[in-house]
Write a protein that holds these residues in place. Sequence first.
Motif, mmCIF file in Angstrom:
data_model
loop_
_atom_site.group_PDB
_atom_site.id
_atom_site.type_symbol
_atom_site.label_atom_id
_atom_site.label_comp_id
_atom_site.label_asym_id
_atom_site.label_seq_id
_atom_site.Cartn_x
_atom_site.Cartn_y
_atom_site.Cartn_z
ATOM 1 N N GLY A 52 0.795 -1.216 0.000
ATOM 2 C CA GLY A 52 0.000 0.000 0.000
ATOM 3 C C GLY A 52 0.826 1.264 0.000
ATOM 4 O O GLY A 52 0.270 2.364 0.044
ATOM 5 N N LYS A 53 2.131 1.138 -0.068
ATOM 6 C CA LYS A 53 3.019 2.295 -0.021
ATOM 7 C C LYS A 53 3.648 2.561 -1.381
ATOM 8 O O LYS A 53 3.609 1.748 -2.296
ATOM 9 C CB LYS A 53 4.121 2.076 1.017
ATOM 10 C CG LYS A 53 3.617 2.027 2.445
ATOM 11 C CD LYS A 53 4.779 1.922 3.410
ATOM 12 C CE LYS A 53 4.297 1.914 4.846
ATOM 13 N NZ LYS A 53 5.410 1.809 5.814
ATOM 14 N N PHE A 73 8.108 5.099 -11.036
ATOM 15 C CA PHE A 73 8.388 3.725 -10.621
ATOM 16 C C PHE A 73 7.159 3.128 -9.956
ATOM 17 O O PHE A 73 6.427 3.813 -9.246
ATOM 18 C CB PHE A 73 9.550 3.671 -9.630
ATOM 19 C CG PHE A 73 10.911 3.728 -10.253
ATOM 20 C CD1 PHE A 73 11.450 2.617 -10.857
ATOM 21 C CD2 PHE A 73 11.643 4.902 -10.228
ATOM 22 C CE1 PHE A 73 12.714 2.652 -11.433
ATOM 23 C CE2 PHE A 73 12.897 4.964 -10.790
ATOM 24 C CZ PHE A 73 13.436 3.829 -11.398
ATOM 25 N N SER A 74 6.967 1.833 -10.164
ATOM 26 C CA SER A 74 5.974 1.083 -9.401
ATOM 27 C C SER A 74 6.707 0.235 -8.378
ATOM 28 O O SER A 74 7.717 -0.407 -8.687
ATOM 29 C CB SER A 74 5.145 0.180 -10.314
ATOM 30 O OG SER A 74 4.384 -0.740 -9.563
ATOM 31 N N ILE A 75 6.182 0.210 -7.164
ATOM 32 C CA ILE A 75 6.815 -0.589 -6.113
ATOM 33 C C ILE A 75 6.808 -2.069 -6.475
ATOM 34 O O ILE A 75 7.663 -2.834 -6.040
ATOM 35 C CB ILE A 75 6.114 -0.341 -4.758
ATOM 36 C CG1 ILE A 75 6.975 -0.865 -3.609
ATOM 37 C CG2 ILE A 75 4.716 -0.939 -4.731
ATOM 38 C CD1 ILE A 75 6.479 -0.472 -2.253
ATOM 39 N N ASN A 76 5.866 -2.499 -7.321
ATOM 40 C CA ASN A 76 5.779 -3.904 -7.713
ATOM 41 C C ASN A 76 6.857 -4.313 -8.705
ATOM 42 O O ASN A 76 7.043 -5.500 -8.974
ATOM 43 C CB ASN A 76 4.407 -4.189 -8.328
ATOM 44 C CG ASN A 76 3.274 -3.911 -7.361
ATOM 45 O OD1 ASN A 76 2.506 -2.988 -7.535
ATOM 46 N ND2 ASN A 76 3.183 -4.720 -6.309
ATOM 47 N N ASP A 77 7.572 -3.341 -9.265
ATOM 48 C CA ASP A 77 8.629 -3.630 -10.229
ATOM 49 C C ASP A 77 10.007 -3.697 -9.592
ATOM 50 O O ASP A 77 11.005 -3.852 -10.283
ATOM 51 C CB ASP A 77 8.650 -2.567 -11.333
ATOM 52 C CG ASP A 77 7.445 -2.652 -12.244
ATOM 53 O OD1 ASP A 77 6.834 -3.733 -12.316
ATOM 54 O OD2 ASP A 77 7.098 -1.636 -12.860
ATOM 55 N N VAL A 78 10.076 -3.581 -8.275
ATOM 56 C CA VAL A 78 11.360 -3.440 -7.598
ATOM 57 C C VAL A 78 11.703 -4.714 -6.835
ATOM 58 O O VAL A 78 10.875 -5.261 -6.107
ATOM 59 C CB VAL A 78 11.326 -2.232 -6.632
ATOM 60 C CG1 VAL A 78 12.650 -2.090 -5.901
ATOM 61 C CG2 VAL A 78 11.000 -0.955 -7.412
ATOM 62 N N GLU A 79 12.919 -5.198 -6.996
ATOM 63 C CA GLU A 79 13.404 -6.373 -6.285
ATOM 64 C C GLU A 79 14.047 -6.002 -4.947
ATOM 65 O O GLU A 79 13.902 -6.715 -3.967
ATOM 66 C CB GLU A 79 14.426 -7.123 -7.145
ATOM 67 C CG GLU A 79 13.823 -7.777 -8.374
ATOM 68 C CD GLU A 79 12.816 -8.856 -8.027
ATOM 69 O OE1 GLU A 79 13.142 -9.736 -7.217
ATOM 70 O OE2 GLU A 79 11.696 -8.809 -8.556
ATOM 71 N N ARG A 80 14.744 -4.901 -4.901
ATOM 72 C CA ARG A 80 15.382 -4.423 -3.688
ATOM 73 C C ARG A 80 15.860 -2.997 -3.928
ATOM 74 O O ARG A 80 15.957 -2.543 -5.077
ATOM 75 C CB ARG A 80 16.564 -5.306 -3.256
ATOM 76 C CG ARG A 80 17.631 -5.434 -4.308
ATOM 77 C CD ARG A 80 18.651 -6.509 -3.981
ATOM 78 N NE ARG A 80 19.789 -5.997 -3.232
ATOM 79 C CZ ARG A 80 20.256 -6.580 -2.140
ATOM 80 N NH1 ARG A 80 19.662 -7.663 -1.651
ATOM 81 N NH2 ARG A 80 21.312 -6.105 -1.514
#
Length: 638
Positions: free
Chosen positions: A60-61, A122-129
Amino acid sequence: MSKTITLLACLLSGTQVFAQKDTVILDEVVVTANKIEQKQSSTGKVISVITKAQIEKSGGKSISQLLNEQAGITINGAFNNIGSVQTVYMRGASPGRTLIMMDGIPLNDPSTITTDFDLNLFSINDVERIEVCRGAQSTLYGSDAIAGVVNIITVKKDAQKAFNVKATLSQGNLGTSRNNIQLYGKKNKFTYTARYARLFTNGFSSAYDSTGIRNYDKDKYDGSVANAQLMYQANDHLMFKTFLMHSQYKAGIDAGVFNDDRDYNINNTSLITGTGFQYKKGAFALTGNYQYSELGRNYRNDSAHKTSTIFEDNSYNAISQFAELYSLVKLGAGFTLLTGIDYRYGSYNQDYFAISSFGPFRSRFRDTSMSQTALYGSLIYSSADKKLNIEFGGRYNDHSRYGNNATYTFNPSYSINDAVRVFGSISSGFKTPSLYQLSLNANLKAEKSVNYEAGISYQSKQLSTRLIYFNRKINNGIDYNYITFNYFNYVKQIVNGLEWEINAKLGKKAGITANYTLLLSEELTQNRLSTKDTVTYDYLLRRPKHHFNISANVDLCKGLNVAVTGKYVSQRFDIGGFRRADVSLPSYFILGASADYVLNNSVRFFTDAQNITGKKFFDARGFNAIPFLFNAGVTFNW
């Protein structure tokens, strides 16, 4: 039945705080410190890691909100309406002095005044770390890395099967929906990832209605991100890669401080693509990367809601390119040599047209560009017992408009024993003037800084903690002169600060994490009240003197984790208006909570809430901050 009841209770609970079992200890493997994979204990640089597990529990962030929970970082806009400008302040540095990277490659927007890259893309869902490296990093990463770098890593390396699917569906209040799907896998010599994410919300009014009777409208946000990566392992030594990310969003914005506008929108787009290779054999490694970016920003006000402006259209288009080639050679006796060259290019144009009560007006900013080429090197030493580690490096940067400049880095660390380590650094950083600033003053030089840092860390199975002191001096900062209406090298800034981080296990099922940042500053600049003389300010605009984050979590049962978070931001100042005194913004403390339940290897439920008490607070004068926000969802893996 009891498990179902427990799960439902957690789904009603509320913002993600990092679960202790996923919190990064101080010996994580990182790549940002020296462009090579290494444990944090082998570098004296101050690095924090936001892991994939933490990111997945923060559905949600936004990325800005996750970064805003880190020591030393304040992101103004993180708590404002989605689509608001996200201004990154690291260690008290001004906007544009923190370098944003994607997979180790610098990102910037040549069309903005401070060249900041828009984190909304950026989407948070596209980030690994995410790896955050604090302190001047210009020797390896060039311009803008005065206060540090934020490396957003999207490369997925854990694929085992030829075809995998991952999807997340979530809903929240204010009509918010966050959905994404990911396809990834590994087949023979190929590894691939393809993602698509969309975020929509009705939001709330960006501008604050101080009268409470003007019925300001909600400002919606609708954005999507699509990206793809392909890697080919030609043989045991050679790997090729290519990647593409397309982002776009439309967001309602208002006319300014305390001022609503019901038909003013921004449309932002970004296309980032590139290719690269890596060759490794024995003690030698060679890496090459190329990245091409197109960015577009359009502000449109069609004035169905009448203001002094009848119609307005303001479009920016920018292109940036980056190319690098660097090598790593293990020389023996504990010495490793990193040498490289990089090239950067940026250009942009602008087209503005407006109709007001004064009539039509049009202006164009013609295509203009700049480029820079740099040579850099770093000699890294690690003693045979791994206790002493030293990095010494330098960069020479040649700019097409202002000439050249150089930076240096000296960064030792020493492990007193298995638990205690001391470290420090002396380094310099720089920021090149932007194209817009150079268009007004062609004689601008690069802004330069000198940074000092010292710290100590302690790590055991139950406790890890780190304390850092830092000092940064800038003698030729770039700022705007409201008398001559031009940019100039003038601002002098000194910032002293402390950062403290702790991660403690409380038995086998609970834990607590916390961090605290103290900023003490002196800034000599033009008086914002009279604009006719200089003055030394002992505070920094929108940057609090005290910043504290704390979280506690507990495993209630197998697969179920609940967490509570608190955030304190002290009093700080904002601009009161043109030729008006700065305005004090009150301190605030907000609470959040979250729950995460892993049903099995294929299904995970999560929920989070922010500002659960509904506290009214402000991060920027005249703009609303988040009300109570709730989000719940499910992630599927096949």
